[in-house]
Design a protein around this motif. Structure first.
Motif, PDB file in Angstrom:
ATOM      1  N   VAL A 166       0.838  -1.203   0.000  1.00  0.00           N
ATOM      2  CA  VAL A 166       0.000   0.000   0.000  1.00  0.00           C
ATOM      3  C   VAL A 166       0.873   1.252   0.000  1.00  0.00           C
ATOM      4  O   VAL A 166       0.657   2.176  -0.797  1.00  0.00           O
ATOM      5  CB  VAL A 166      -0.949  -0.002   1.214  1.00  0.00           C
ATOM      6  N   VAL A 167       1.860   1.312   0.898  1.00  0.00           N
ATOM      7  CA  VAL A 167       2.728   2.495   0.977  1.00  0.00           C
ATOM      8  C   VAL A 167       3.534   2.650  -0.316  1.00  0.00           C
ATOM      9  O   VAL A 167       3.694   3.759  -0.833  1.00  0.00           O
ATOM     10  CB  VAL A 167       3.665   2.411   2.196  1.00  0.00           C
ATOM     11  N   GLU A 168       4.028   1.542  -0.849  1.00  0.00           N
ATOM     12  CA  GLU A 168       4.803   1.605  -2.086  1.00  0.00           C
ATOM     13  C   GLU A 168       3.943   2.112  -3.238  1.00  0.00           C
ATOM     14  O   GLU A 168       4.387   2.922  -4.064  1.00  0.00           O
ATOM     15  CB  GLU A 168       5.372   0.221  -2.407  1.00  0.00           C
ATOM     16  N   THR A 169       2.697   1.662  -3.304  1.00  0.00           N
ATOM     17  CA  THR A 169       1.785   2.120  -4.350  1.00  0.00           C
ATOM     18  C   THR A 169       1.483   3.604  -4.182  1.00  0.00           C
ATOM     19  O   THR A 169       1.478   4.363  -5.164  1.00  0.00           O
ATOM     20  CB  THR A 169       0.488   1.299  -4.321  1.00  0.00           C
ATOM     21  N   TRP A 170       1.227   4.024  -2.951  1.00  0.00           N
ATOM     22  CA  TRP A 170       0.984   5.445  -2.659  1.00  0.00           C
ATOM     23  C   TRP A 170       2.174   6.294  -3.082  1.00  0.00           C
ATOM     24  O   TRP A 170       2.002   7.396  -3.624  1.00  0.00           O
ATOM     25  CB  TRP A 170       0.717   5.596  -1.165  1.00  0.00           C
ATOM     26  N   ALA A 171       3.394   5.802  -2.884  1.00  0.00           N
ATOM     27  CA  ALA A 171       4.600   6.562  -3.209  1.00  0.00           C
ATOM     28  C   ALA A 171       4.890   6.582  -4.701  1.00  0.00           C
ATOM     29  O   ALA A 171       5.320   7.598  -5.244  1.00  0.00           O
ATOM     30  CB  ALA A 171       5.797   5.987  -2.447  1.00  0.00           C
ATOM     31  N   GLN A 172       4.647   5.449  -5.376  1.00  0.00           N
ATOM     32  CA  GLN A 172       5.079   5.328  -6.773  1.00  0.00           C
ATOM     33  C   GLN A 172       3.992   5.662  -7.785  1.00  0.00           C
ATOM     34  O   GLN A 172       4.284   6.240  -8.836  1.00  0.00           O
ATOM     35  CB  GLN A 172       5.606   3.908  -7.026  1.00  0.00           C
ATOM     36  N   THR A 173       2.762   5.270  -7.505  1.00  0.00           N
ATOM     37  CA  THR A 173       1.652   5.516  -8.443  1.00  0.00           C
ATOM     38  C   THR A 173       0.463   6.067  -7.662  1.00  0.00           C
ATOM     39  O   THR A 173      -0.584   5.423  -7.564  1.00  0.00           O
ATOM     40  CB  THR A 173       1.252   4.220  -9.179  1.00  0.00           C
ATOM     41  N   PRO A 174       0.599   7.247  -7.079  1.00  0.00           N
ATOM     42  CA  PRO A 174      -0.429   7.754  -6.158  1.00  0.00           C
ATOM     43  C   PRO A 174      -1.812   7.907  -6.772  1.00  0.00           C
ATOM     44  O   PRO A 174      -2.826   7.767  -6.079  1.00  0.00           O
ATOM     45  CB  PRO A 174       0.129   9.107  -5.717  1.00  0.00           C
ATOM     46  N   ALA A 175      -1.891   8.173  -8.076  1.00  0.00           N
ATOM     47  CA  ALA A 175      -3.191   8.401  -8.702  1.00  0.00           C
ATOM     48  C   ALA A 175      -3.984   7.120  -8.924  1.00  0.00           C
ATOM     49  O   ALA A 175      -5.155   7.179  -9.313  1.00  0.00           O
ATOM     50  CB  ALA A 175      -3.005   9.126 -10.035  1.00  0.00           C
ATOM     51  N   LEU A 176      -3.387   5.965  -8.665  1.00  0.00           N
ATOM     52  CA  LEU A 176      -4.079   4.700  -8.913  1.00  0.00           C
ATOM     53  C   LEU A 176      -5.296   4.551  -8.009  1.00  0.00           C
ATOM     54  O   LEU A 176      -6.329   4.010  -8.420  1.00  0.00           O
ATOM     55  CB  LEU A 176      -3.105   3.538  -8.711  1.00  0.00           C
TER      56      LEU A 176
END
Length: 283
Positions: A166-176
């Protein structure tokens, strides 16, 4: 002997006769949702969809979506759906469509590669979180948005290794996604690498973070991440280091995470004990 025989006879009389099962109404299947099977990231896995009970009543109404990692029937789907529905019944959080994403090899699917030799030895298949994220972005989310009446709100929730994802997704692809909840995320992974990469100065979608009694590198990784968040970033950090264990943090904090990410504006929540605890917050 007579006393023994009398005891046996009394027990026999006390045992009721088996009832005729056909004397009762016949049971029907209890259907709670739908499931779709995919071949993704080297394994066959299910995507499970649970709709709100009144989804069919108003064909014009649209709904937020909660994407729950580790969301198979044998994983956290039933618990997550139950906690979400319980929060909605009390007006603590909005009712939503729940999409449970099954994981098969959690370290492989939820974590990036690691430079820690001990981690590589213990979890030799780990490191394909980017591929798993691409599958969510390219296949799962478009399917949900095409088939169901969604309102554009999509939150991603996960715990432990799924919390790291979750944190990695928020950091790398926040608009997802429009909101993120990382409960006791495994920020010790790869020498705490995720917390050592500043997220930048721009504000991303709201982020719910929590910490239980993990201690060690998990704790120092979380504290470093918190210190790196820009002032404009909306986030809620729930500090439960003295109250919860890693084993029960998801059960205890998912309702609070949904209260933060899917608020209702109800004015009775604190009266009923639904306090949103943000020991640190921003935005």
């Amino acid at each position: 002997m007579r006393l023994l025989l009398a005891s046996i006879l009394s027990l026999a009389v006390a045992v009721p006769a088996l009832a005729d099962p056909n004397a009762y109404p016949q049971p029907r299947p209890l259907i709670i949702g739908e499931t779709v099977t995919f071949e993704a990231v080297g394994a066959e896995r299910s995507v499970n969809i649970v709709l709100p009970p009144d989804y069919a009543e108003d064909p014009e109404r649209r709904w937020p979506v909660v994407y729950q990692l580790d969301g198979a029937m044998a994983q956290d789907l039933m618990m997550g759906t139950g906690l979400m529905r319980w929060g909605a019944l009390w007006g603590r959080s909005q009712d939503a469509i729940v999409v449970g994403i099954e994981t098969k090899d959690r370290q492989r699917e939820l974590l990036p590669p690691t430079g820690d030799e001990a981690e590589r030895k213990r979890w030799p298949t780990a490191g394909e979180s980017a591929a798993f994220r691409a599958w969510l972005a390219d296949i799962v989310k478009p399917m949900i948005e095409a088939r169901y009446r969604t309102d554009g709100t999509a939150v991603l929730v996960g715990e432990s290794a799924a919390g790291h994802f979750v944190v990695e997704t928020w950091a790398q692809t926040p608009a997802l996604f429009t909101g993120y909840a990382a409960i006791s995320p495994s920020l010790q992974w790869d020498h705490e690498a995720l917390s050592r990469r500043p997220p930048g100065t721009e504000a991303r979608p709201p982020l719910y973070l929590s910490l239980a009694d993990e201690g060690g590198a998990t704790e120092t990784g979380m504290l470093r991440l918190l210190d790196s968040l820009p002032p404009a970033q909306p986030y809620c950090f729930s500090d439960r280091r003295t109250e919860l264990h890693h084993s029960n943090s998801l059960h205890g904090l998912l309702p609070e995470a949904l209260q933060y990410l899917l608020p209702t504006g109800a004015d009775w929540l604190e009266e009923y004990g639904f306090t949103l605890r943000c020991e640190r917050r921003g935005g």
